[in-house]
Design an enzyme around this catalytic site. Structure first.
Site, PDB file in Angstrom:
ATOM      1  N   ASP A 268      -2.496  -1.121  10.228  1.00  0.00           N
ATOM      2  CA  ASP A 268      -2.770  -1.170   8.781  1.00  0.00           C
ATOM      3  C   ASP A 268      -3.536  -2.429   8.367  1.00  0.00           C
ATOM      4  O   ASP A 268      -4.004  -2.520   7.234  1.00  0.00           O
ATOM      5  CB  ASP A 268      -1.455  -1.209   7.984  1.00  0.00           C
TER       6      ASP A 268
ATOM      7  N   LYS B  41       0.857  -1.199   0.000  1.00  0.00           N
ATOM      8  CA  LYS B  41       0.000   0.000   0.000  1.00  0.00           C
ATOM      9  C   LYS B  41       0.888   1.241   0.000  1.00  0.00           C
ATOM     10  O   LYS B  41       2.071   1.180   0.341  1.00  0.00           O
ATOM     11  CB  LYS B  41      -0.924   0.043   1.220  1.00  0.00           C
TER      12      LYS B  41
END
Ligand code: C5P
Length: 278
Positions: A137, A11
């Protein structure tokens, strides 16, 4: 034996702002996450027997009890005591300490595999509620695509996929420690501020994927002077760039050759519908 192989994509944070300090010592964030086409592959094999094992293509990776993918299996067993033997193999491509979320993404891929193998045991809502215990996350990587995050980045709102953009990831030789970068924030950088809000950020990023910024950038340069020199050289060369998370990866928009001393990877935004695709 049953087995499933899923992608565990990297990401980046298209925007990362600090909104202040939380009572648990963490910083409250406002961020926009985006999954990328560069990924590890995670294979989950279910066999008769009992116990958990993890192996990895990278022989230097610690596959012991602290490995996040292993802790994800432990979490699955805690949510529903799986009687089977579970083996996880990590085909590693993403670097550690690069700010790309590789370990968190591997853990989320194990949870998604649990959902795919046993949807009744592990509905996504239940996994979403528990995944934050593995790391801030990890809940995002259960969803993928583009998402707005508040608090530790784990209070999520899904956003529409952004148009596909090509990126160049610069991977400096050094890795950045997240606690060290946060510790280098100045008081004004960690002061309380209002969130911009998901609607405003989504509109701005849809119009211009470079409209975001990363509040950790100056702190990263203070903690790691070599990163500061890299930032200066990119700016002097006229590049538009963004630090990934707390570093050390730097994102350039478009397709560029690597500057001296950096490995580079060409990739693109990965939409939610392709989250699992290897
Ligand atoms: O999320 P992670 O465990 O990688 O964070 C490592 C450290 O970074 C935390 O212990 C904390 O010092 C700092 N951090 C923070 N606020 C956040 C995320 C990380 O202060 N939202």
């Amino acid at each position: 034996m049953e087995s499933i192989r899923l992608a565990a994509p990297a990401k980046c944070n298209l925007h990362l702002e600090i909104l202040g300090r939380r009572s648990d010592g963490y910083h409250a964030l406002e961020t926009v996450f985006q999954t990328l086409d560069w990924a590890d592959a995670v294979e989950v094999r279910v066999k008769p027997g009992s116990g958990t094992s993890v192996s990895a293509s990278d022989p230097t990776l610690d596959c012991g009890p602290s490995n996040l993918a292993r802790r994800a299996v432990d979490l699955l067993r805690e949510l529903w005591p799986a009687p089977e033997r579970i083996h996880v193999h990590l085909d590693k491509h993403l670097p550690a300490g690069g700010g790309l979320g590789g370990g968190s993404s591997d853990a989320a891929a194990v949870l998604r595999a649990g959902h795919r193998l046993w949807p009744e045991r592990y509905p996504i809502d239940r996994l979403l509620a528990a995944a934050g215990r593995l790391g801030a996350d990890v809940p995002f990587f259960l969803l993928g695509g583009t998402a707005h995050g508040l608090e530790r980045g784990d209070r999520l709102t899904l956003l529409d996929d952004l148009p596909r953009h090509e990126l160049t990831l610069l991977l400096p030789e050094l890795s950045c420690s997240t606690p060290r970068v946060f510790a280098a924030l100045r008081p004004d950088e960690r002061a309380s501020r209002e969130a911009a809000g998901a609607t405003v950020l989504a509109r701005n990023l849809a119009a211009d994927p470079l409209s975001g910024s990363n509040r950790l950038t100056a702190a990263c340069a203070r903690a790691y002077p070599a990163m500061g020199r890299l930032f200066d050289s990119l700016t002097a060369a006229g590049h538009a760039w963004l630090l990934a998370g707390s570093g050390s990866t730097v994102i350039l928009f478009g397709h560029h050759p690597a500057p001296a001393g950096c490995r580079c990877v060409h990739t693109a935004f990965r939409p939610r519908a392709r989250l699992d695709a290897t």
